[in-house]
Design a protein around this motif. Structure first.
Motif, PDB file in Angstrom:
ATOM      1  N   PHE A 228       0.842  -1.202   0.000  1.00  0.00           N
ATOM      2  CA  PHE A 228       0.000   0.000   0.000  1.00  0.00           C
ATOM      3  C   PHE A 228       0.872   1.244   0.000  1.00  0.00           C
ATOM      4  O   PHE A 228       1.889   1.300   0.700  1.00  0.00           O
ATOM      5  N   ILE A 229       0.481   2.209  -0.805  1.00  0.00           N
ATOM      6  CA  ILE A 229       1.069   3.555  -0.689  1.00  0.00           C
ATOM      7  C   ILE A 229      -0.021   4.548  -1.061  1.00  0.00           C
ATOM      8  O   ILE A 229      -0.818   4.301  -1.973  1.00  0.00           O
ATOM      9  N   ASP A 230      -0.091   5.639  -0.334  1.00  0.00           N
ATOM     10  CA  ASP A 230      -1.095   6.646  -0.647  1.00  0.00           C
ATOM     11  C   ASP A 230      -0.400   7.913  -1.132  1.00  0.00           C
ATOM     12  O   ASP A 230       0.820   7.942  -1.338  1.00  0.00           O
ATOM     13  N   SER A 254       1.258  -0.846  -8.859  1.00  0.00           N
ATOM     14  CA  SER A 254      -0.123  -1.261  -9.103  1.00  0.00           C
ATOM     15  C   SER A 254      -0.785  -0.184  -9.956  1.00  0.00           C
ATOM     16  O   SER A 254      -0.297   0.940 -10.092  1.00  0.00           O
ATOM     17  N   ARG A 255      -1.924  -0.561 -10.523  1.00  0.00           N
ATOM     18  CA  ARG A 255      -2.650   0.392 -11.363  1.00  0.00           C
ATOM     19  C   ARG A 255      -3.037   1.631 -10.547  1.00  0.00           C
ATOM     20  O   ARG A 255      -2.938   2.758 -11.021  1.00  0.00           O
ATOM     21  N   ALA A 256      -3.454   1.408  -9.298  1.00  0.00           N
ATOM     22  CA  ALA A 256      -3.864   2.530  -8.457  1.00  0.00           C
ATOM     23  C   ALA A 256      -2.679   3.446  -8.155  1.00  0.00           C
ATOM     24  O   ALA A 256      -2.811   4.676  -8.172  1.00  0.00           O
ATOM     25  N   TRP A 259      -1.893   5.451 -11.162  1.00  0.00           N
ATOM     26  CA  TRP A 259      -2.904   6.496 -11.322  1.00  0.00           C
ATOM     27  C   TRP A 259      -2.638   7.643 -10.343  1.00  0.00           C
ATOM     28  O   TRP A 259      -2.743   8.818 -10.701  1.00  0.00           O
ATOM     29  N   LEU A 260      -2.304   7.292  -9.103  1.00  0.00           N
ATOM     30  CA  LEU A 260      -2.012   8.334  -8.112  1.00  0.00           C
ATOM     31  C   LEU A 260      -0.848   9.209  -8.560  1.00  0.00           C
ATOM     32  O   LEU A 260      -0.914  10.442  -8.460  1.00  0.00           O
ATOM     33  N   GLY A 262       0.201   9.786 -11.581  1.00  0.00           N
ATOM     34  CA  GLY A 262      -0.208  10.641 -12.693  1.00  0.00           C
ATOM     35  C   GLY A 262      -1.121  11.765 -12.258  1.00  0.00           C
ATOM     36  O   GLY A 262      -0.980  12.914 -12.700  1.00  0.00           O
ATOM     37  N   ARG A 275       0.856  -3.404 -12.376  1.00  0.00           N
ATOM     38  CA  ARG A 275       0.639  -4.843 -12.189  1.00  0.00           C
ATOM     39  C   ARG A 275      -0.827  -5.122 -11.928  1.00  0.00           C
ATOM     40  O   ARG A 275      -1.601  -4.225 -11.689  1.00  0.00           O
TER      41      ARG A 275
END
Lengths: 275, 313
Positions: A228-230, A254-256, A259-260, A262, A275
């Motif tokens: 996890f990374i935010d 990960s895709r999320a 996205w973060l 970008g 991934r």
């Protein structure tokens, strides 16, 4: 809990660089006993490197040498290159490790297994920053050599925050001592694993800064083992990248996470693929 | 929570009231044609049939076709800001025409915040906006709110002034004083008292897996749970509680604290690029379409729902 956050000091293999925060001598001895016994069983040269005047080496060597020592196995030895005093600031500990590893292999051992208590090395802010860089160098060295290292820290003396700042620079750390690891991954790259959120983001930034001089631009950070990374963690990498004048390339995001990166529009952090 | 900047005059934030797509096209084509003739960058957003009809009438205009289910207030504000920012240096004015989606009353609470937030960045010199609502699908009380957030009204009766409230603080006052979502009256499948962000992440990830959410949606749920619980601890007041409801392919989560709550436009206005405060909730409003904020005597609650359509885009 991930294998990178173990609850015992045993189960180690060459390449492992394990941080072991402890509270009290009993915890330290328990961990070193099983760690030493395992190394002796694998015919590794087991070495205690005393970095400070802890007086622990006699207790450790006499105790762990006799407990669980397989018949015919060697005894742990006191590293000949240390004098029981903290290393001078700026010392590259891998200089000693290279020689010790070479000697161990030349003498027929399957590798080198090191135990050290670095508490005395990190009592001051300056000492911690300097030793953080050393931990990263040891980490990078152990990735590519037959070395297993157990780094012990006295939590009662140093405080949890200080130990966390060092624990995260190992390839493994005792469970609950750091939520993430920023480890060397070979070839000058890094790997980030575990979890980074707003609450631990400053620790990530702080971990990057002392190892910065060892990194080249752009620094590749493998994140496929990152749970996890935010945005807080990514902004921490951005700030570290800016402070070090480095671009940070996340690989295996990960895709999320991609996205973060970008959406945040970061200048120093990019993410390749997902991934 | 970060307060927004002071409201600038939004002389060209028009409310367009229509009864069906055909009438809307008739109302908007002259507006779009005038913009194109004036050298404006005209962007038409809405359902494909509406966008296609306007672009056929005014070939120089630009269009974004999107179904109502794909509409996120946070994402649209970001899109429009991006268009403005790309053109501001060229001194090209932007004229936005937005066919608003049909919405439930709970969705309206979020779009109402969007309309107020739009006033923060609309500028008479660089960005004009026209927001089109179908009156035949409009819930009661919505019209008064719309008239308050817009400067003018375009309809079959012509272009008239609205009941615009120019003071942002007064406009959004009470925007979060909302009733609970109906799901909150049912029994949750998960309740956590004072969870750490990590504990919230792990519990929501487990639940997302059990209710069959795709990986992207599960990741979104985990990010949202982490962010809202973190905010509860950092900006709210303990105790912080998390509750969750799971259905086939859908997960709803509420995070509550006993604090006074956030600014009524929380999550819709971007923070400074490297600021941590306010940035996480803004990100969530880009990631999760169904998210809402409410405040009552017991405290502050953020609710979000994710399903197979939720995820990074």
């Amino acid at each position: 809990m991930s294998v990178r956050f173990p609850t015992t000091a045993a189960g180690r293999a060459p390449g492992d660089h394990l941080c072991w925060p402890y509270r009290g001598v009993d915890e330290l001895v328990t961990a070193t006993r099983e760690y030493v016994a395992e190394g002796l069983a694998r015919h590794e040269l087991v070495t205690y490197v005393e970095l400070g005047p802890t007086g622990m080496h006699q207790a450790l060597l006499s105790d762990v040498a006799e407990v669980g020592r397989p018949a015919g196995a060697g005894r742990p030895v006191l590293a000949p290159l240390t004098a029981g005093a903290p290393l001078p600031t700026g010392t590259d500990p891998t200089v000693q490790l290279i020689e010790m590893t070479r000697s161990a292999v030349a003498e027929g051992y399957s590798g080198l297994r090191v135990i050290t208590d670095a508490t005395a090395q990190v009592r001051t802010t300056e000492g911690r920053a300097d030793w953080a860089r050393s931990e990263h160098l040891i980490d990078a060295f152990s990735v590519e050599h037959p070395v297993t290292a157990l780094c012990c820290y006295d939590v009662d003396e140093l405080g949890e925050a200080s130990v966390t700042a060092l624990a995260c620079l190992h390839s493994l750390t005792r469970a609950d001592s750091s939520p993430f690891l920023l480890r060397a991954a070979g070839g000058g790259t890094l790997a980030l694993s575990g979890e980074v959120d707003v609450l631990s983001a400053e620790d990530l930034q702080a971990a990057m800064v002392p190892i910065g001089p060892s990194l080249s631009d752009p620094v590749v950070v493998e994140v496929s083992d990152l749970d996890f990374i935010d945005h807080g963690g990514l902004v921490a990498l951005e700030r570290a990248g800016r402070a070090l004048d480095l671009r940070v390339r996340l690989v295996g995001a990960s895709r999320a996470t991609g996205w973060l990166v970008g959406t945040l529009g970061l200048a120093h952090v990019s993410a390749d693929g997902s991934r | 929570m970060t307060a927004p900047t002071a409201l600038r005059p939004a002389a060209h934030h028009d409310l367009v009231l229509h009864e069906g797509t055909a009438q809307l096209v008739d109302l908007m084509v002259p507006y779009v044609r005038d913009g194109a003739a004036a050298g404006d960058h005209v962007l038409v957003v809405g359902e494909a049939d509406f966008v296609d009809a306007v672009l056929a009438a005014v070939p120089g205009a630009h269009g974004v076709r999107c179904a109502g289910s794909e509409r996120y207030p946070g994402r649209e504000l970001r899109l429009f800001r991006g268009v403005r920012d790309d053109l501001v240096d060229a001194h090209v004015r932007v004229r936005l025409v937005n066919q608003m989606p049909v919405m439930t009353v709970h969705q309206w609470y979020e779009w109402r915040r969007y309309e107020a937030a739009a006033n923060v960045f609309l500028d008479p010199h660089s960005v004009w906006g026209a927001c089109a609502y179908d009156t035949s699908a409009m819930a009661p009380d919505v019209l008064a709110d719309l008239r308050a957030s817009h400067s003018g009204v375009r309809s079959a009766d012509g272009h008239l002034p609205s009941d615009h409230v120019p003071d942002l603080g007064r406009l959004v006052e009470g925007y979060l004083d909302l009733p609970p979502h109906p799901v909150e009256a049912t029994r949750p499948v998960l309740e956590l008292a004072d969870p750490t962000p990590a504990a919230a992440r792990h519990a929501v990830e487990d639940l997302a897996t059990r209710c069959g959410l795709p990986e992207d949606a599960a990741e979104s749920a985990v990010l949202a749970a982490s962010e809202t619980v973190t905010n509860g601890w950092l900006h709210g007041r303990a105790p912080v509680s998390l509750r969750a409801w799971a259905g086939p392919g859908r997960l709803t989560v509420t995070v509550s604290d006993t604090g006074r709550g956030a600014h009524p436009l929380v999550g819709l206005l971007p923070a400074r690029p490297e600021s941590l405060s306010g940035r996480g909730m803004w990100m969530l409003h880009q990631l999760v379409g169904d998210i809402s904020h409410r405040h009552d005597d017991a405290g502050y609650t953020v609710r979000f729902s994710v399903d197979g359509a939720t995820g990074a885009a």
